[in-house]
Motif scaffolding. Structure first.
Motif: not given
Length: 697
Positions: A383-390, A392-399, A439-448
């Motif tokens: 998820y790439l947040t809106p640009k918050t500084s000169d 670059g972006n605040w990069i968020e990764i869920a795995y 996403s902007e408002k939620h974190l969703i995970s699905v397992c097997a």
């Protein structure tokens, strides 16, 4: 003990019309007259009482019938009064029993009631229908699948990761076996060449893949969807499909519309023309089975779980293949391609700079992060947040990991050199995580575990994820979706459950319970709440589906629309307006399938033993009349002549309505069920928290 008595062959057992007949139906006693049971000719009861069917009697002498007594009660009442009173019995169960007993007037009435409740034009969400395209002629210039798959005279190595499904190694095997025959379907039955296998969309374009050819449609504001491209007939079945229709600011300008198809290790790429037609760009080979095919900007990306990645650049016309660690997941954000591998590492490739920053003829694949426990990264979301500084972006990764863990890592613009930092960890799954979405408002995970979903609400401050109060649990539910035993992982091609939608908006899951189902359920990815359900307008099974975010019209006040695209077994394509469904979300029943709806879906398939636990490599980003056969599942029961069956069940809808009016009382519609509780029309974008349990399917 019940004793069986059979009439002598050819000697009918007859009695006076007023004779009382005692029945034992499933252990419950019923008494009625012979005339009541036999006024419908060629029925199960007339055959039973005339001696054409052997009878089984209980200790009291009552004729035993091994059927459901609850459903038999309204059937007997219909025989007495010629009026239908379901008494709470479901219509499909009543129709099934009426067909077994061979009660033609009752069968007609129940079928008419079903047809009155269903329309071939769909409901208010039905938005369009594209008939099956013409089957193309066979392609003359064949491309061999043998030579390019050899590396140095030896077969390409197929290495397995310990987190990938074992059957993925055979992906594309049908392509080498195919000659003039269509490949077998996952159910084992011969697959129809005109069946829709895959559907994908991008902006105002749609690509539909059949067994051996594909077509593309373009949405024109005045004339609607128009067929603009049809490929030649290929020599192998299409297993993967990718489409790109617009790259803002791309170097290709108007020539940035492309479609690609793949099977086994071979990839075909076409350029599409806006006004119609297309030209083949080339044929590329990965050397190992292609399990993911997609576009990142103008670049075509192909990956395999064996650890091989191929990139084709539209500007330089260069195809580059490189080996990395076995790939178990991927995601793209902007020009960045992130790859999750079975060694616990997350690698990234900046495809925008490819091939300008090539070193030793290799892609610049860099390790971004390594899991602390070195568990395989089985699901990935960026998820790439809106640009918050000169800077670059605040990069968020869920795995998600092979052990069931869910982690969130963040990259500060000011600390690019130090790498991402671990932000949160959740250990709520006991099975490998197959999907994840941040996403902007939620974190969703699905397992097997039968697509068990866990969701959290995400707190943000100035667009960036925050720890105050942090991510809080929101819902737990399942998206039960049974797939064929030999499908590609838990999500077979063309039937990915999602979630679908833009990351700054509400996303949805698409639930197809059994492979041959014609009904789909749309559910919110955050809570599992049902948005709507759609059923194919022509009654054919749904074989592929996807969700398309279609850009709005140029007219004033127009806004982008979200459509559900469903491909059918007969080759047609239907479109459903999910934007309207989302707008009226409060009017839909909450939760997933009820137990009754689940059992109805499961009636359409035979359940096999559970396959070996595995998970997929997925990107996160007019009905005919049945012939009435009395005693159809009763051994030794005779069937009426076919001509008589057609006469009783045939004819158009209007003719059968007229016949029903002449032959019986006026059709009575069942009472309207009580409405579901509604939260009102003013439901906010993020629905209020609700308690969901594991009985939500």
């Amino acid at each position: 003990m019940a004793a069986a008595t059979t009439a002598a062959e050819g000697v009918p057992i007859r009695g006076p019309p007023g004779e009382v007949i005692h029945l034992n139906v499933g252990g419950k006693r019923f008494s009625t007259s012979r005339q009541t049971l036999t006024w419908i000719p060629d029925s199960f009861f007339s055959s039973l009482l005339s001696g054409r069917i052997s009878t089984l009697k209980d200790e009291t002498g009552a004729i035993f019938i091994d059927r459901d007594p609850t459903v038999f009660a309204p059937i007997l009442n219909f025989l007495r009064t010629k009026e239908l009173d379901p008494r709470g019995v479901h219509g499909s169960s009543l129709l099934h029993e009426a067909q077994f007993y061979g009660l033609t007037p009752l069968v007609r009435r129940l079928q008419l009631r079903e047809e009155l409740d269903r329309s071939s034009c769909g409901n208010v969400l039905f938005n369009g229908y594209l008939p099956p395209p013409a089957f193309p002629v066979k392609r003359r210039n064949r491309h061999s699948l043998l030579g390019p798959q050899q590396l140095g005279g030896r077969p390409a190595p197929v290495r397995r990761s310990n987190t990938m499904p074992p059957n993925l190694g055979n992906a594309g095997l049908l392509g080498r076996m195919l000659d003039e025959k269509a490949p077998p379907s996952p159910s084992g039955q011969p697959e129809e060449p005109g069946m829709v296998r895959l559907v994908c969309g991008h902006h105002n374009w749609i690509a539909v893949a059949y067994t051996q050819f594909l077509v593309c449609y373009r949405l024109k504001e005045a004339s609607g969807w128009q067929l603009v491209f049809s490929s030649p007939r290929l020599d192998w079945p299409i297993e993967r499909l990718a489409l790109t229709a617009r790259v803002p600011g791309g170097a290709l300008g108007e020539h940035d519309k492309m479609v690609a198809a793949a099977t086994c290790s071979e990839i075909l790429l076409w350029a599409l023309q806006v006004e119609g037609g297309g030209s083949e760009i080339g044929v590329f080979h990965l050397g190992v089975p292609v399990e993911a095919l997609f576009f990142v900007g103008n670049q075509l990306i192909a990956t395999s779980h064996t650890g091989r990645i191929g990139v084709w650049n539209a500007v330089t016309k260069h195809w580059q293949v490189q080996e990395i660690q076995p790939i178990t997941s991927y995601d793209a954000a902007g020009s960045f391609l992130l790859l999750g591998c079975n060694n616990g590492s997350i690698y990234y490739v900046d495809v925008q700079k490819f091939p300008l920053r090539m070193k030793d003829n290799d892609l610049l694949v860099s390790e971004l992060y390594r899991d602390p426990a070195e568990d395989g990264v089985t699901a990935l979301s960026v998820y790439l947040t809106p640009k918050t500084s000169d800077s670059g972006n605040w990069i968020e990764i869920a795995y998600g990991t092979s052990s069931g863990g869910v982690r969130v890592i963040v990259q500060h613009p000011e600390t690019v050199g130090s790498g991402p930092q671990l932000f949160q960890t959740f250990t709520v799954h006991r099975s490998p995580v197959t999907k994840i979405m941040l996403s902007e408002k939620h974190l969703i995970s699905v397992c097997a575990d039968n697509n068990h979903v866990r969701t959290w609400s995400v707190t943000r401050f100035r667009g960036m994820i925050s720890t105050q109060p942090g991510s809080t649990p929101l819902a737990s539910f399942k998206i039960l979706a049974l797939e064929s035993a030999d499908g590609h992982g838990g999500c077979s091609a063309g039937n990915d459950i999602g979630p679908y939608g833009e990351r700054d908006d509400q996303q949805v899951f698409i639930q197809k319970v059994v492979p041959s189902a014609s009904q789909l359920f749309v559910r919110l990815s955050s809570t599992g709440q049902r948005v709507c359900s759609v059923r194919s307008v022509d009654g054919s099974p749904t074989t592929a589906f996807t969700v398309l975010e279609c850009e709005g019209s140029r007219r004033l006040g127009s806004r982008p629309r979200r459509y559900l695209l469903t491909g059918q077994a007969n080759g047609s394509l239907a479109m459903w307006d999910l934007t309207t469904a989302m707008d009226s979300l409060g009017q839909a029943p909450a939760g997933g399938l009820t137990e009754q709806e689940l059992m109805e879906q499961l009636e359409h398939c035979e359940l096999a033993p559970l396959p070996q636990l595995h998970f997929p490599l997925c990107a996160m980003g007019g009905r005919g009349d049945s012939v009435v056969t009395p005693g159809a599942d009763h051994r030794g029961s005779p069937s009426p002549p076919k001509a008589e069956a057609r006469r009783r069940g045939g004819g158009s809808f209007v003719e059968r309505c007229q016949e029903l009016v002449r032959s019986g009382p006026e059709l009575r519609r069942p009472p309207t069920p009580a409405p579901w509780p509604s939260a009102g029309l003013s439901t906010p974008l993020m629905p209020p928290k609700m308690k969901l349990n594991e009985t939500s399917f």
